[in-house]
Structures are given as C-alpha cells and as structure tokens.
Design a protein around this motif. Structure first.
Motif, PDB file in Angstrom:
ATOM      1  N   UNK A   1     -14.640  -4.117 -46.068  1.00 12.29           N
ATOM      2  CA  UNK A   1     -14.748  -4.686 -47.403  1.00 12.29           C
ATOM      3  C   UNK A   1     -14.049  -3.766 -48.377  1.00 12.29           C
ATOM      4  N   UNK A   2     -12.749  -3.920 -48.545  1.00  9.90           N
ATOM      5  CA  UNK A   2     -11.985  -3.072 -49.448  1.00  9.90           C
ATOM      6  C   UNK A   2     -12.052  -3.593 -50.866  1.00  9.90           C
ATOM      7  N   UNK A   3     -12.047  -2.690 -51.809  1.00  7.63           N
ATOM      8  CA  UNK A   3     -12.072  -3.058 -53.212  1.00  7.63           C
ATOM      9  C   UNK A   3     -10.741  -2.647 -53.813  1.00  7.63           C
ATOM     10  N   UNK A   4     -10.056  -3.588 -54.432  1.00  9.08           N
ATOM     11  CA  UNK A   4      -8.793  -3.301 -55.108  1.00  9.08           C
ATOM     12  C   UNK A   4      -9.096  -2.760 -56.499  1.00  9.08           C
ATOM     13  N   UNK A   5      -8.165  -1.980 -57.042  1.00  8.69           N
ATOM     14  CA  UNK A   5      -8.354  -1.402 -58.369  1.00  8.69           C
ATOM     15  C   UNK A   5      -8.550  -2.487 -59.412  1.00  8.69           C
ATOM     16  N   UNK A   6      -7.801  -3.585 -59.326  1.00  9.21           N
ATOM     17  CA  UNK A   6      -7.950  -4.669 -60.308  1.00  9.21           C
ATOM     18  C   UNK A   6      -9.338  -5.301 -60.213  1.00  9.21           C
ATOM     19  N   UNK A  26      -8.740   7.421 -52.804  1.00  9.87           N
ATOM     20  CA  UNK A  26      -8.076   6.621 -53.834  1.00  9.87           C
ATOM     21  C   UNK A  26      -8.463   7.162 -55.210  1.00  9.87           C
ATOM     22  N   UNK A  27      -7.510   7.761 -55.891  1.00  5.79           N
ATOM     23  CA  UNK A  27      -7.763   8.400 -57.183  1.00  5.79           C
ATOM     24  C   UNK A  27      -8.178   7.434 -58.270  1.00  5.79           C
ATOM     25  N   UNK A  29      -9.722   4.522 -57.883  1.00  9.19           N
ATOM     26  CA  UNK A  29     -11.111   4.113 -57.594  1.00  9.19           C
ATOM     27  C   UNK A  29     -12.060   5.263 -57.956  1.00  9.19           C
ATOM     28  N   UNK A  30     -11.648   6.481 -57.657  1.00 10.04           N
ATOM     29  CA  UNK A  30     -12.461   7.641 -58.005  1.00 10.04           C
ATOM     30  C   UNK A  30     -12.682   7.745 -59.504  1.00 10.04           C
ATOM     31  N   UNK A  31     -11.641   7.484 -60.295  1.00  7.00           N
ATOM     32  CA  UNK A  31     -11.782   7.511 -61.757  1.00  7.00           C
ATOM     33  C   UNK A  31     -12.728   6.421 -62.239  1.00  7.00           C
ATOM     34  N   UNK A  32     -12.600   5.231 -61.657  1.00  5.46           N
ATOM     35  CA  UNK A  32     -13.515   4.144 -62.027  1.00  5.46           C
ATOM     36  C   UNK A  32     -14.961   4.483 -61.649  1.00  5.46           C
ATOM     37  N   UNK A  33     -15.138   5.055 -60.464  1.00  6.78           N
ATOM     38  CA  UNK A  33     -16.478   5.449 -60.026  1.00  6.78           C
ATOM     39  C   UNK A  33     -17.055   6.504 -60.967  1.00  6.78           C
ATOM     40  N   UNK A  34     -16.247   7.503 -61.320  1.00  5.29           N
ATOM     41  CA  UNK A  34     -16.709   8.553 -62.237  1.00  5.29           C
ATOM     42  C   UNK A  34     -17.117   7.951 -63.578  1.00  5.29           C
ATOM     43  N   UNK A  35     -16.337   6.998 -64.067  1.00  2.34           N
ATOM     44  CA  UNK A  35     -16.681   6.348 -65.332  1.00  2.34           C
ATOM     45  C   UNK A  35     -17.993   5.591 -65.256  1.00  2.34           C
TER      46      UNK A  35
END
Length: 190
Positions: A1-6, A26-27, A29-35
């Motif tokens: 189950x991959x999640x795309x940045x969009x 994935x940087x 995705x990492x930024x989105x997760x951190x947010x």
C-alpha cells in the motif's frame, strides 16, 4: 500500500500511512509526516498545564524521541496519536522534574534558613531542623518550600507539578512525619 506525495498532501491520509514511505527514505513523505506529527503534538501539548513558552521545546524534544523510535510503532497495538501521547507525557514529566531541580538550585541559603524558621524552629534549634530537612529527598524539600515558605495551596502546587492535590497533601504529610521522627528534632513541635 504505497502512498504518493500528492495523496499524502490530502487531509484524509492517516499519519500511519506515511510511516512506510518515511522509513523507505522518501524525503517528501518524511516532511509531510513531520508536519502532521508536529501539528498533532502542538494540539495535544496544550492539554497540559504548562507555560506557553515551553510548548515548542517540549514538542521538539518529543519529535526527536518519536522519530528515533518510529520503526518500533505497531499499529496493531493502538493508534499513532496514542503512541504520540505516551511520548509527550514522558517528555512533560521530564520537563517538570527538570524545572523542580532548577528551582531548588536557585533557592538561596537564607531562604532555606527562613523556611526552617517559618516551620516553627527557634533560633538555637534552627540548625537541627535544617539538618533534618536536608535528609529529605529533593522533591519533598521543594514541596515543603512551596507550601510553607511560599504559602502555596496544595492545588497551586499540583498545578505546578505532575501530581494532583491529594498526592501533594499526602507527600507533604509524610515529609512532615519524617521530620517529626528525625532524632535531632524529636523535641521540637512541628
């Protein structure tokens, strides 16, 4: 189950779905997760009775702990937000203990003597009482200082610590009992 940045940028993607992408390196995705983690922690930290200027420091410390241990997250054991709350609670507890240590280190010697005097010691017996107080642990000395020197109620003390009011009263009561039983001051009335 991959999640795309969009997909991850949309509001309805769970934080848990971002973790595999972050762990794969994935940087974006990492930024989105951190947010999302920061947003959740900023919301949750406000539930604690803290000084507003401490929020950011506590959120930062918690984020470091969370991201260091994120590979250990197991969704079958509970939600990601519950996992965050556990880290946040530990960070807040550590922060409050650190504050108590700093306040104790900042208490001038003359205030310790004043505390002894305010607790009913006579001039000749002040040293015996100070020696007995010094045998108490740091938290008990701080609680006695807040109660008898600063005149704070147990509710006020509880608001500034990680205890509730009945725990504060019990801890002070037990500390006073230990002082009453101390051999150097058994003759004093407390």
């Amino acid at each position: 189950m991959g999640v795309e940045v969009s997909d991850a940028a949309s509001v309805d993607v769970d934080t848990e779905q971002l973790i595999p992408g972050y762990l794969s390196g994935d940087g974006q995705i990492g930024d989105l997760l951190a947010g999302k983690v920061r947003e959740a922690l900023n919301r949750i930290v406000r539930r604690y009775n803290l000084k507003p200027q401490d929020y950011e420091e506590i959120v930062q410390e918690t984020m470091l702990q969370v991201f260091a241990r994120i590979p250990e997250f197991d969704q079958s054991r509970g939600s990601f937000e519950s996992w965050l709350v556990g880290f946040l609670a530990n960070t807040v507890r550590t922060h409050r203990r650190r504050e108590v240590r700093v306040r104790i280190a900042d208490i001038p010697v003359d205030e310790v003597q004043s505390l002894s005097y305010e607790m009913g010691a006579l001039a000749g017996e002040r040293e015996a009482l100070k020696a007995a107080i010094d045998t108490l642990d740091v938290l008990d000395r701080e609680l006695l200082h807040m109660r008898y020197s600063l005149g704070m109620s147990s509710e006020e003390i509880a608001a500034n610590s990680d205890m509730n009011a009945p725990q504060v009263r019990k801890r002070i009561s037990r500390a006073m009992e230990r002082l009453r039983c101390h051999p150097s001051i058994q003759g004093l009335i407390l």
